[in-house]
Design a protein around this motif. Structure first.
Motif, PDB file in Angstrom:
ATOM      1  N   PRO A 187       0.828  -1.201   0.000  1.00 56.52           N
ATOM      2  CA  PRO A 187       0.000   0.000   0.000  1.00 56.52           C
ATOM      3  C   PRO A 187       0.867   1.258   0.000  1.00 56.52           C
ATOM      4  N   ASP A 188       0.284   2.332  -0.462  1.00 57.69           N
ATOM      5  CA  ASP A 188       0.928   3.649  -0.423  1.00 57.69           C
ATOM      6  C   ASP A 188      -0.174   4.635  -0.070  1.00 57.69           C
ATOM      7  N   ARG A 189      -0.225   4.990   1.178  1.00 57.80           N
ATOM      8  CA  ARG A 189      -1.312   5.837   1.659  1.00 57.80           C
ATOM      9  C   ARG A 189      -1.214   7.276   1.153  1.00 57.80           C
ATOM     10  N   THR A 190      -0.127   7.622   0.472  1.00 57.01           N
ATOM     11  CA  THR A 190       0.006   8.957  -0.115  1.00 57.01           C
ATOM     12  C   THR A 190      -0.529   9.003  -1.542  1.00 57.01           C
ATOM     13  N   ASP A 191      -0.876   7.864  -2.098  1.00 56.21           N
ATOM     14  CA  ASP A 191      -1.383   7.777  -3.468  1.00 56.21           C
ATOM     15  C   ASP A 191      -2.791   7.175  -3.418  1.00 56.21           C
ATOM     16  N   HIS A 192      -3.775   7.918  -3.857  1.00 56.28           N
ATOM     17  CA  HIS A 192      -5.172   7.485  -3.791  1.00 56.28           C
ATOM     18  C   HIS A 192      -5.361   6.077  -4.360  1.00 56.28           C
ATOM     19  N   ASP A 193      -4.730   5.778  -5.469  1.00 57.17           N
ATOM     20  CA  ASP A 193      -4.931   4.485  -6.119  1.00 57.17           C
ATOM     21  C   ASP A 193      -4.401   3.314  -5.304  1.00 57.17           C
ATOM     22  N   TRP A 194      -3.392   3.533  -4.497  1.00 56.24           N
ATOM     23  CA  TRP A 194      -2.776   2.436  -3.751  1.00 56.24           C
ATOM     24  C   TRP A 194      -3.076   2.509  -2.258  1.00 56.24           C
ATOM     25  N   SER A 195      -3.989   3.374  -1.883  1.00 56.83           N
ATOM     26  CA  SER A 195      -4.379   3.527  -0.482  1.00 56.83           C
ATOM     27  C   SER A 195      -5.548   2.592  -0.152  1.00 56.83           C
ATOM     28  N   PRO A 196      -5.372   1.698   0.818  1.00 60.40           N
ATOM     29  CA  PRO A 196      -6.485   0.828   1.199  1.00 60.40           C
ATOM     30  C   PRO A 196      -7.715   1.611   1.663  1.00 60.40           C
ATOM     31  N   GLU A 197      -7.497   2.702   2.373  1.00 63.36           N
ATOM     32  CA  GLU A 197      -8.616   3.514   2.858  1.00 63.36           C
ATOM     33  C   GLU A 197      -9.384   4.149   1.693  1.00 63.36           C
ATOM     34  N   ALA A 198      -8.657   4.620   0.695  1.00 58.39           N
ATOM     35  CA  ALA A 198      -9.314   5.196  -0.483  1.00 58.39           C
ATOM     36  C   ALA A 198     -10.072   4.123  -1.264  1.00 58.39           C
ATOM     37  N   LEU A 199      -9.483   2.949  -1.393  1.00 57.84           N
ATOM     38  CA  LEU A 199     -10.160   1.854  -2.084  1.00 57.84           C
ATOM     39  C   LEU A 199     -11.420   1.453  -1.326  1.00 57.84           C
ATOM     40  N   ALA A 200     -11.345   1.432  -0.012  1.00 58.52           N
ATOM     41  CA  ALA A 200     -12.528   1.112   0.796  1.00 58.52           C
ATOM     42  C   ALA A 200     -13.627   2.148   0.563  1.00 58.52           C
ATOM     43  N   SER A 201     -13.259   3.409   0.591  1.00 57.25           N
ATOM     44  CA  SER A 201     -14.227   4.485   0.373  1.00 57.25           C
ATOM     45  C   SER A 201     -14.827   4.428  -1.029  1.00 57.25           C
ATOM     46  N   ASP A 202     -13.978   4.223  -2.026  1.00 58.07           N
ATOM     47  CA  ASP A 202     -14.461   4.143  -3.416  1.00 58.07           C
ATOM     48  C   ASP A 202     -15.411   2.965  -3.594  1.00 58.07           C
ATOM     49  N   THR A 203     -15.095   1.860  -2.937  1.00 59.41           N
ATOM     50  CA  THR A 203     -15.953   0.679  -3.031  1.00 59.41           C
ATOM     51  C   THR A 203     -17.320   0.984  -2.431  1.00 59.41           C
ATOM     52  N   LEU A 204     -17.337   1.511  -1.225  1.00 56.96           N
ATOM     53  CA  LEU A 204     -18.614   1.815  -0.571  1.00 56.96           C
ATOM     54  C   LEU A 204     -19.427   2.839  -1.359  1.00 56.96           C
ATOM     55  N   ASP A 205     -18.754   3.805  -1.969  1.00 54.16           N
ATOM     56  CA  ASP A 205     -19.447   4.815  -2.771  1.00 54.16           C
ATOM     57  C   ASP A 205     -20.115   4.227  -4.008  1.00 54.16           C
ATOM     58  N   THR A 206     -19.587   3.111  -4.498  1.00 56.42           N
ATOM     59  CA  THR A 206     -20.099   2.483  -5.718  1.00 56.42           C
ATOM     60  C   THR A 206     -21.322   1.604  -5.450  1.00 56.42           C
ATOM     61  N   LEU A 207     -21.425   1.083  -4.250  1.00 54.80           N
ATOM     62  CA  LEU A 207     -22.504   0.154  -3.924  1.00 54.80           C
ATOM     63  C   LEU A 207     -23.821   0.909  -3.718  1.00 54.80           C
ATOM     64  N   THR A 208     -24.899   0.370  -4.276  1.00 54.19           N
ATOM     65  CA  THR A 208     -26.197   1.034  -4.166  1.00 54.19           C
ATOM     66  C   THR A 208     -27.118   0.361  -3.149  1.00 54.19           C
ATOM     67  N   PHE A 209     -26.783  -0.855  -2.730  1.00 54.10           N
ATOM     68  CA  PHE A 209     -27.528  -1.539  -1.677  1.00 54.10           C
ATOM     69  C   PHE A 209     -26.710  -1.506  -0.400  1.00 54.10           C
ATOM     70  N   THR A 210     -27.395  -1.634   0.720  1.00 52.78           N
ATOM     71  CA  THR A 210     -26.702  -1.916   1.973  1.00 52.78           C
ATOM     72  C   THR A 210     -26.536  -3.433   2.040  1.00 52.78           C
ATOM     73  N   PRO A 211     -25.657  -3.920   2.896  1.00 44.18           N
ATOM     74  CA  PRO A 211     -25.552  -5.374   3.032  1.00 44.18           C
ATOM     75  C   PRO A 211     -26.888  -6.014   3.427  1.00 44.18           C
ATOM     76  N   ALA A 212     -27.645  -5.365   4.301  1.00 44.84           N
ATOM     77  CA  ALA A 212     -28.939  -5.915   4.729  1.00 44.84           C
ATOM     78  C   ALA A 212     -29.923  -5.981   3.562  1.00 44.84           C
ATOM     79  N   GLN A 213     -29.946  -4.935   2.739  1.00 42.90           N
ATOM     80  CA  GLN A 213     -30.834  -4.948   1.569  1.00 42.90           C
ATOM     81  C   GLN A 213     -30.434  -6.071   0.607  1.00 42.90           C
TER      82      GLN A 213
END
Length: 178
Positions: A96-122
């Motif tokens: 990981p490289d937390r200074t680069d958005h593409d290689w930051s696990p936190e950024a990938l987590a955020s981008d993933t959640l932003d893409t999902l339209t359902f909640t896990p429960a839904q």
């Protein structure tokens, strides 16, 4: 530079600069071909680590450029899934490289959640009777399964907290989806 102008020339033999120039003018299938060629270089363990990151960036660029011509949600989902999977691969293999958005696990987590339209429960609720759902809804559930394919690896890179917990729930929900 266009593929048609370079008969017999394999994109896999092009330099980073040549492929980058090509990507800026490419469209459609040309972008997909360039994305795959750049990704192949990123996967090549004989290249130095920094070069592999540069090739991965170029693959991401080609992939993201495909959104310019993307029609419909399935194309956007495919681009997002390819983006997430390559980013996760780089984080896993090159670190990981937390200074680069593409290689930051936190950024990938955020981008993933932003893409999902359902909640896990839904998603879990819909998945219980998925065979009786309209094809469009089944497709949406499949998209969520594909868009969360990298979560098992990603969760381990995140500090304990709400985002990690949400992704862990999504990871568990994946097995329920068609």
């Amino acid at each position: 530079m266009h593929i048609e102008e370079e008969p017999g020339r394999d994109l896999n033999t092009w330099t980073l600069d040549q492929l980058q120039t090509f990507i800026h003018d490419a469209r459609g299938q040309q972008l997909e071909t360039a994305r795959v060629a750049a990704q192949g270089h990123a996967y090549n363990s004989s290249h130095p680590q920094e070069a592999r990151r540069q090739w991965a960036k170029l693959s991401l660029l080609a992939n993201r450029r495909m959104l310019d011509d993307a029609e419909g949600p399935s194309a956007r989902v495919r681009v997002a899934q390819q983006d997430f999977m390559l980013r996760m691969w780089v984080i896993n293999r090159l670190g990981p490289d937390r200074t680069d958005h593409d290689w930051s696990p936190e950024a990938l987590a955020s981008d993933t959640l932003d893409t999902l339209t359902f909640t896990p429960a839904q998603a879990a609720g819909l998945a219980k009777g998925w065979r009786d759902l309209p094809i469009e809804r089944i497709r949406e559930l499949r998209w969520h399964k594909n868009l969360t394919a990298h979560l098992e690896s990603l969760v381990g890179y995140l500090a304990p907290g709400p985002v990690r917990e949400q992704l862990a729930v999504w990871n568990a929900t994946r097995s329920l989806l068609p």
